[in-house]
Enzyme design. Structure first.
Site, PDB file in Angstrom:
ATOM      1  N   HIS A  66      35.929  68.820 -51.735  1.00 20.27           N
ATOM      2  CA  HIS A  66      34.582  68.245 -51.698  1.00 20.27           C
ATOM      3  C   HIS A  66      34.307  67.514 -53.010  1.00 20.27           C
ATOM      4  O   HIS A  66      34.680  67.992 -54.080  1.00 20.27           O
ATOM      5  CB  HIS A  66      33.564  69.382 -51.532  1.00 20.27           C
ATOM      6  CG  HIS A  66      32.252  68.938 -50.982  1.00 20.27           C
ATOM      7  ND1 HIS A  66      31.440  68.044 -51.638  1.00 20.27           N
ATOM      8  CD2 HIS A  66      31.602  69.258 -49.847  1.00 20.27           C
ATOM      9  CE1 HIS A  66      30.355  67.843 -50.922  1.00 20.27           C
ATOM     10  NE2 HIS A  66      30.421  68.560 -49.824  1.00 20.27           N
ATOM     11  N   GLY A 110      37.955  72.271 -50.005  1.00 14.34           N
ATOM     12  CA  GLY A 110      37.725  71.788 -48.648  1.00 14.34           C
ATOM     13  C   GLY A 110      38.900  71.009 -48.091  1.00 14.34           C
ATOM     14  O   GLY A 110      39.108  70.971 -46.871  1.00 14.34           O
ATOM     15  N   TYR A 140      31.406  79.868 -48.621  1.00 16.72           N
ATOM     16  CA  TYR A 140      32.091  79.043 -47.627  1.00 16.72           C
ATOM     17  C   TYR A 140      31.497  79.306 -46.240  1.00 16.72           C
ATOM     18  O   TYR A 140      31.090  80.417 -45.933  1.00 16.72           O
ATOM     19  CB  TYR A 140      33.590  79.362 -47.647  1.00 16.72           C
ATOM     20  CG  TYR A 140      34.413  78.117 -47.460  1.00 16.72           C
ATOM     21  CD1 TYR A 140      34.773  77.331 -48.558  1.00 16.72           C
ATOM     22  CD2 TYR A 140      34.785  77.696 -46.200  1.00 16.72           C
ATOM     23  CE1 TYR A 140      35.503  76.159 -48.386  1.00 16.72           C
ATOM     24  CE2 TYR A 140      35.513  76.527 -46.018  1.00 16.72           C
ATOM     25  CZ  TYR A 140      35.869  75.767 -47.116  1.00 16.72           C
ATOM     26  OH  TYR A 140      36.575  74.604 -46.931  1.00 16.72           O
TER      27      TYR A 140
HETATM   28  C1  LCV Z   1      34.523  65.042 -57.773  1.00 22.40           C
HETATM   29  C2  LCV Z   1      36.475  65.019 -58.935  1.00 22.40           C
HETATM   30  C3  LCV Z   1      36.923  66.147 -58.218  1.00 22.40           C
HETATM   31  C4  LCV Z   1      36.088  66.686 -57.226  1.00 22.40           C
HETATM   32  N1  LCV Z   1      34.908  66.099 -57.053  1.00 22.40           N
HETATM   33  O1  LCV Z   1      42.228  65.208 -63.287  1.00 22.40           O
HETATM   34  O2  LCV Z   1      36.133  74.754 -51.188  1.00 22.40           O
HETATM   35  S1  LCV Z   1      35.019  74.749 -52.122  1.00 22.40           S
HETATM   36  O3  LCV Z   1      34.010  75.721 -51.748  1.00 22.40           O
HETATM   37  O4  LCV Z   1      35.490  74.922 -53.494  1.00 22.40           O
HETATM   38  C5  LCV Z   1      34.259  73.134 -51.917  1.00 22.40           C
HETATM   39  C6  LCV Z   1      32.855  73.050 -52.344  1.00 22.40           C
HETATM   40  C7  LCV Z   1      35.163  72.143 -52.614  1.00 22.40           C
HETATM   41  O5  LCV Z   1      36.035  71.592 -51.967  1.00 22.40           O
HETATM   42  O6  LCV Z   1      34.962  71.907 -53.943  1.00 22.40           O
HETATM   43  C8  LCV Z   1      35.947  71.149 -54.658  1.00 22.40           C
HETATM   44  C9  LCV Z   1      37.086  72.045 -54.996  1.00 22.40           C
HETATM   45  N2  LCV Z   1      38.046  71.355 -55.816  1.00 22.40           N
HETATM   46  C10 LCV Z   1      38.460  71.826 -57.008  1.00 22.40           C
HETATM   47  O7  LCV Z   1      38.101  72.896 -57.481  1.00 22.40           O
HETATM   48  C11 LCV Z   1      39.357  70.880 -57.809  1.00 22.40           C
HETATM   49  C12 LCV Z   1      38.532  70.121 -58.799  1.00 22.40           C
HETATM   50  N3  LCV Z   1      39.392  69.255 -59.598  1.00 22.40           N
HETATM   51  C13 LCV Z   1      40.187  69.729 -60.569  1.00 22.40           C
HETATM   52  O8  LCV Z   1      40.213  70.942 -60.871  1.00 22.40           O
HETATM   53  C14 LCV Z   1      41.033  68.725 -61.294  1.00 22.40           C
HETATM   54  O9  LCV Z   1      40.511  67.413 -61.070  1.00 22.40           O
HETATM   55  C15 LCV Z   1      42.512  68.746 -60.805  1.00 22.40           C
HETATM   56  C16 LCV Z   1      43.180  70.070 -61.242  1.00 22.40           C
HETATM   57  C17 LCV Z   1      42.620  68.589 -59.310  1.00 22.40           C
HETATM   58  C18 LCV Z   1      43.265  67.563 -61.479  1.00 22.40           C
HETATM   59  O10 LCV Z   1      43.045  67.603 -62.882  1.00 22.40           O
HETATM   60  P1  LCV Z   1      43.314  66.299 -63.760  1.00 22.40           P
HETATM   61  O11 LCV Z   1      43.105  66.700 -65.186  1.00 22.40           O
HETATM   62  O12 LCV Z   1      44.600  65.685 -63.351  1.00 22.40           O
HETATM   63  P2  LCV Z   1      40.687  65.126 -63.675  1.00 22.40           P
HETATM   64  O13 LCV Z   1      40.039  66.454 -63.595  1.00 22.40           O
HETATM   65  O14 LCV Z   1      40.525  64.350 -64.937  1.00 22.40           O
HETATM   66  O15 LCV Z   1      40.128  64.282 -62.452  1.00 22.40           O
HETATM   67  C19 LCV Z   1      40.205  62.844 -62.377  1.00 22.40           C
HETATM   68  C20 LCV Z   1      38.848  62.321 -61.955  1.00 22.40           C
HETATM   69  O16 LCV Z   1      38.561  62.837 -60.657  1.00 22.40           O
HETATM   70  C21 LCV Z   1      37.335  63.576 -60.700  1.00 22.40           C
HETATM   71  C22 LCV Z   1      37.209  64.049 -62.139  1.00 22.40           C
HETATM   72  O17 LCV Z   1      35.865  64.342 -62.455  1.00 22.40           O
HETATM   73  C23 LCV Z   1      37.738  62.820 -62.865  1.00 22.40           C
HETATM   74  O18 LCV Z   1      36.738  61.826 -62.862  1.00 22.40           O
HETATM   75  P3  LCV Z   1      36.497  60.894 -64.152  1.00 22.40           P
HETATM   76  O19 LCV Z   1      37.801  60.151 -64.339  1.00 22.40           O
HETATM   77  O20 LCV Z   1      35.349  60.013 -63.769  1.00 22.40           O
HETATM   78  O21 LCV Z   1      36.213  61.875 -65.284  1.00 22.40           O
HETATM   79  N4  LCV Z   1      37.432  64.696 -59.788  1.00 22.40           N
HETATM   80  C24 LCV Z   1      38.446  65.568 -59.642  1.00 22.40           C
HETATM   81  N5  LCV Z   1      38.162  66.473 -58.694  1.00 22.40           N
HETATM   82  N6  LCV Z   1      36.444  67.713 -56.471  1.00 22.40           N
HETATM   83  N7  LCV Z   1      35.277  64.471 -58.722  1.00 22.40           N
END
Ligand code: LCV
Length: 261
Positions: A66, A110, A140
């Site tokens: 999400h 998600g 969830y």
């Molecule tokens: C918006 C994002 C996201 C993102 N949304 O790269 O299932 S539930 O209940 O949890 C449900 C509500 C749900 O699905 O929630 C989302 C669950 N997802 C996560 O927990 C993963 C969130 N993301 C991360 O932990 C990291 O991005 C990962 C580990 C996937 C990759 O890390 P990495 O260091 O390679 P960044 O975090 O720098 O991400 C690159 C860009 O994508 C955005 C993030 O904010 C960043 O944006 P900016 O370049 O503008 O800073 N991004 C990543 N995930 N779910 N935005």
């Protein structure tokens, strides 16, 4: 109306849908969720008999789940909020054609539900799968949990929900979540197209009926969603300080500290 988060390629009776928002790790905004549902409907309308859903080759993250920037902030009433990914999942789950997930990279939250809801999963051996609500403090949906339980052994589902840690593609294969493990992006594409081409030569009405039967027999009906006790437990998470802390912590790029209230 397409926003360009996805492209679709049709070959014979197969549509291949590619997620193309790698800059945001293919996180599902409302717009991208709508676009996926529209693209699936178009594939069906165009006479496709199978759909492949993939990310661009070589991505580190298949989808980050999400779009967290679209989760309610905590200062608005979450009960009034429409969970667009959950709504998308209802349409994906009801999609009558075989859906093959071609997975390369990390699958989060998600997006993990989306993979579980696919009919066949082919994964690069370096892929990972994580169920993440306990990192954000969100509750969830019952329908979503039922899709995890239809695909995962119950103890594994609990471990994944409780730890929010990714599991390897090999482990997912061992549990039967992944049908085929592949070593590289070319093999991923080839294996998915081979499967889709075979499926598209088989009797479509038989497959449609089998898919509907299997969905009906593996997923509970509406009654679970309507349980007052479960609804109250979900509401207490959505209205908690922990939920606000979980979303804040993601935005501030730090680990959340949860107090249980
Ligand atoms: C918006 C994002 C996201 C993102 N949304 O790269 O299932 S539930 O209940 O949890 C449900 C509500 C749900 O699905 O929630 C989302 C669950 N997802 C996560 O927990 C993963 C969130 N993301 C991360 O932990 C990291 O991005 C990962 C580990 C996937 C990759 O890390 P990495 O260091 O390679 P960044 O975090 O720098 O991400 C690159 C860009 O994508 C955005 C993030 O904010 C960043 O944006 P900016 O370049 O503008 O800073 N991004 C990543 N995930 N779910 N935005």
């Amino acid at each position: 109306m397409a926003q360009g988060f996805l492209t679709a390629q049709v070959r014979g009776h197969v549509t291949e849908v590619t997620m193309r928002n790698a800059a945001k790790h293919n996180s599902f905004s409302a717009a991208m969720s709508t676009e996926l549902v529209d693209t699936l409907r178009e594939a069906q309308g165009a006479g496709s008999r199978a759909v492949i859903l993939r990310a661009e080759p070589g991505v580190k993250v298949w989808s980050a789940g999400h779009d967290i920037s679209e989760l309610p902030d905590g200062d608005q009433d979450p009960l009034a909020w429409t969970n667009t990914l959950a709504a998308m999942m209802e349409d994906v789950a009801a999609f009558p054609l075989p859906l093959i997930a071609a997975v390369e990279g990390g699958v989060w939250g998600g997006a993990c539900e989306l993979v579980m809801a696919a009919d066949i999963v082919v994964a690069h051996e370096a892929s990972t799968f994580a169920i993440t609500p306990a990192k954000l403090g969100v509750a969830y949906s019952s329908a979503g949990i039922s899709r995890f339980l239809a695909a995962l052994p119950v103890h594994i589902a609990k471990e994944m929900f409780f730890t929010a840690e990714p599991i390897s593609a090999q482990r997912a294969y061992d549990f039967g979540v992944v049908n085929h493990l592949v070593a590289d992006a070319d093999e991923l594409e080839l294996r998915c197209w081979q499967l889709a081409d075979v499926i598209s030569q088989r009797a479509p009405l038989t497959i449609r009926s089998a898919k509907a039967e299997i969905q009906a027999m593996t997923l509970p009906g509406e009654s679970v969603n309507e349980s007052a006790q479960l609804r109250s437990l979900r509401d207490s998470a959505w209205t908690s300080e922990d939920y606000r802390e979980g979303v804040r912590a993601f935005k501030e790029r730090r680990a959340p500290v949860f107090g249980g209230k």
